[in-house]
Motif scaffolding. Structure first.
Motif, PDB file in Angstrom:
ATOM      1  N   GLU A   1      11.290   3.824   5.451  1.00 41.27           N
ATOM      2  CA  GLU A   1      11.612   4.307   4.109  1.00 41.27           C
ATOM      3  C   GLU A   1      12.325   3.232   3.289  1.00 41.27           C
ATOM      4  O   GLU A   1      12.056   3.069   2.095  1.00 41.27           O
ATOM      5  CB  GLU A   1      12.478   5.564   4.196  1.00 41.27           C
ATOM      6  N   GLY A   2      13.234   2.487   3.922  1.00 41.12           N
ATOM      7  CA  GLY A   2      13.939   1.428   3.200  1.00 41.12           C
ATOM      8  C   GLY A   2      12.994   0.340   2.718  1.00 41.12           C
ATOM      9  O   GLY A   2      13.162  -0.198   1.612  1.00 41.12           O
TER      10      GLY A   2
ATOM     11  N   ALA B   1       0.835  -1.205   0.000  1.00 43.68           N
ATOM     12  CA  ALA B   1       0.000   0.000   0.000  1.00 43.68           C
ATOM     13  C   ALA B   1       0.869   1.254   0.000  1.00 43.68           C
ATOM     14  O   ALA B   1       0.596   2.216  -0.735  1.00 43.68           O
ATOM     15  CB  ALA B   1      -0.931  -0.008   1.211  1.00 43.68           C
ATOM     16  N   ALA B   2       1.924   1.247   0.800  1.00 44.80           N
ATOM     17  CA  ALA B   2       2.810   2.413   0.860  1.00 44.80           C
ATOM     18  C   ALA B   2       3.524   2.628  -0.466  1.00 44.80           C
ATOM     19  O   ALA B   2       3.663   3.766  -0.941  1.00 44.80           O
ATOM     20  CB  ALA B   2       3.826   2.226   1.984  1.00 44.80           C
ATOM     21  N   ALA B   3       3.993   1.541  -1.098  1.00 42.19           N
ATOM     22  CA  ALA B   3       4.692   1.654  -2.379  1.00 42.19           C
ATOM     23  C   ALA B   3       3.756   2.136  -3.485  1.00 42.19           C
ATOM     24  O   ALA B   3       4.146   2.945  -4.335  1.00 42.19           O
ATOM     25  CB  ALA B   3       5.305   0.304  -2.749  1.00 42.19           C
TER      26      ALA B   3
ATOM     27  N   LYS C   1       3.075  15.723  -5.561  1.00 34.01           N
ATOM     28  CA  LYS C   1       4.005  14.645  -5.206  1.00 34.01           C
ATOM     29  C   LYS C   1       4.234  14.624  -3.698  1.00 34.01           C
ATOM     30  O   LYS C   1       4.316  15.663  -3.046  1.00 34.01           O
ATOM     31  CB  LYS C   1       5.333  14.826  -5.944  1.00 34.01           C
ATOM     32  N   LYS C   2       4.341  13.417  -3.142  1.00 31.00           N
ATOM     33  CA  LYS C   2       4.569  13.231  -1.718  1.00 31.00           C
ATOM     34  C   LYS C   2       5.988  12.740  -1.476  1.00 31.00           C
ATOM     35  O   LYS C   2       6.499  11.884  -2.211  1.00 31.00           O
ATOM     36  CB  LYS C   2       3.576  12.213  -1.128  1.00 31.00           C
ATOM     37  N   LEU C   3       6.623  13.314  -0.460  1.00 31.87           N
ATOM     38  CA  LEU C   3       7.969  12.887  -0.111  1.00 31.87           C
ATOM     39  C   LEU C   3       7.933  11.507   0.523  1.00 31.87           C
ATOM     40  O   LEU C   3       6.960  11.111   1.163  1.00 31.87           O
ATOM     41  CB  LEU C   3       8.607  13.884   0.853  1.00 31.87           C
ATOM     42  N   LEU C   4       9.027  10.780   0.354  1.00 28.76           N
ATOM     43  CA  LEU C   4       9.106   9.429   0.895  1.00 28.76           C
ATOM     44  C   LEU C   4       8.962   9.433   2.419  1.00 28.76           C
ATOM     45  O   LEU C   4       8.301   8.568   2.998  1.00 28.76           O
ATOM     46  CB  LEU C   4      10.432   8.784   0.492  1.00 28.76           C
TER      47      LEU C   4
END
Length: 312
Positions: free
Chosen positions: A278-279, A250-252, A264-267
């Motif tokens: 984040e990794g 879902a996050a990816a 755009k959303k930052l990681l």
């Protein structure tokens, strides 16, 4: 008004209900057809001291079948929140002398209710968590175990069984200091105990990436069009053999969809909203990137835009 047969008028007549006296009176001749009847409906008079309080409800809460007394016993509250005068008073001594076998259950149910409210969960999930805790507590005393972790694990399992799953991190955020590791151990303990009681494996419900997506998108403030595209992409991802957790997928997917939009959303923002490192998002993105043309709806992005997608 309603119709009833009046023996004095010798015919059906309209009757009037006098709730204050409990009488049913014939509207034609005034004969009392029924006296001192019990009104079993709720009492809707207001007993508030302040005129500004217009809440007329003066009825008790529903009975709780999980408690020995149905949850209808009376508990004397402490005056002004102070415990000193209360404990030395006669009322306080009698209150403490009374053996309430459900005291620990009541406190546990209050904690579950507080956690449910903080997470915005519906009442059915709270009730299911109460049932799970009652079964485990009846089967084996929980003394010596982390009570907050046990209650949080009951809520986690209830969310799964009601098809409204929450991540362990979300549960952990309202668990009064219990860690993810402690909640995980408590969940395994509860499942094991319930499986022994039932004599079969316990159904927890299947987790899908779509179960979390809309909530994550809401935390990120994404537009309706972007959320719709993300939902379609997540549904298509279930057809692929991506060996990642649903939360990571879902996050990816959110990262892919937002990179194709103007907003755009930052990681790091996605990581904060989803609770995924984040990794982990990067690795999940690498697994999904080759299938981007299949995942992203054609109405949302062009093929040229998909080719320009780069790793975070």
């Amino acid at each position: 008004m309603a119709d009833s047969f009046c023996p004095d008028c010798k015919r059906p007549t309209e009757v009037v209900f006098d709730h204050s006296a409990g009488d049913t009176v014939c509207s034609e001749c005034g004969l009392v057809l029924e006296a001192h009847s019990i009104d079993e409906t709720s009492e809707w008079r207001t007993f508030a001291n302040e005129s500004g309080d217009n809440d007329p409800v003066r009825v008790g809460g529903p009975s709780n079948p999980l408690l020995a007394d149905g949850g209808l016993s009376t508990v004397i509250s402490k005056p002004n929140g102070s415990s000193g005068d209360f404990l030395t008073s006669s009322l306080g001594r009698w209150q403490n002398r009374g053996a309430n076998p459900d005291r620990s259950l009541i406190q546990a149910f209050k904690t579950i209710a507080t956690m449910s409210d903080r997470l915005g969960l519906v009442a059915t999930i709270k009730d299911r968590a109460n049932e799970i805790y009652k079964k485990v507590e009846d089967q084996k005393p929980l003394r010596g175990r982390n009570q907050d972790a046990i209650l949080a694990a009951c809520l986690y399992i209830a969310c799964r069984q009601e098809d409204k799953p929450r991540t362990v991190k979300e549960i952990c955020s309202v668990a009064n200091g219990a860690t993810k590791k402690e909640i995980g151990r408590a969940k395994e303990y509860i499942v094991k105990q319930l499986e022994v009681e039932m004599g079969q494996s316990m159904e927890m419900g299947t987790i899908h990436a779509g179960d979390f997506l809309r909530r994550f998108c809401s935390h990120l403030g994404m537009s309706n069009q972007t959320v719709k595209a993300a939902q379609e992409a997540v549904q298509k991802s279930e057809e692929l053999d991506i060996r990642r957790s649903p939360i990571s997928i879902a996050a990816a997917v959110i990262y892919i969809i937002t990179q194709l939009s103007d907003d755009k959303k930052l990681l790091k923002d996605i990581s904060l909203a989803t609770g995924v490192a984040e990794g982990t998002i990067r690795n999940s993105y690498k697994d999904l990137h080759p299938h981007a043309s299949k995942l992203v709806p054609s109405w949302y992005a062009k093929k040229e835009d998909l080719k320009n997608l780069c790793s975070p």
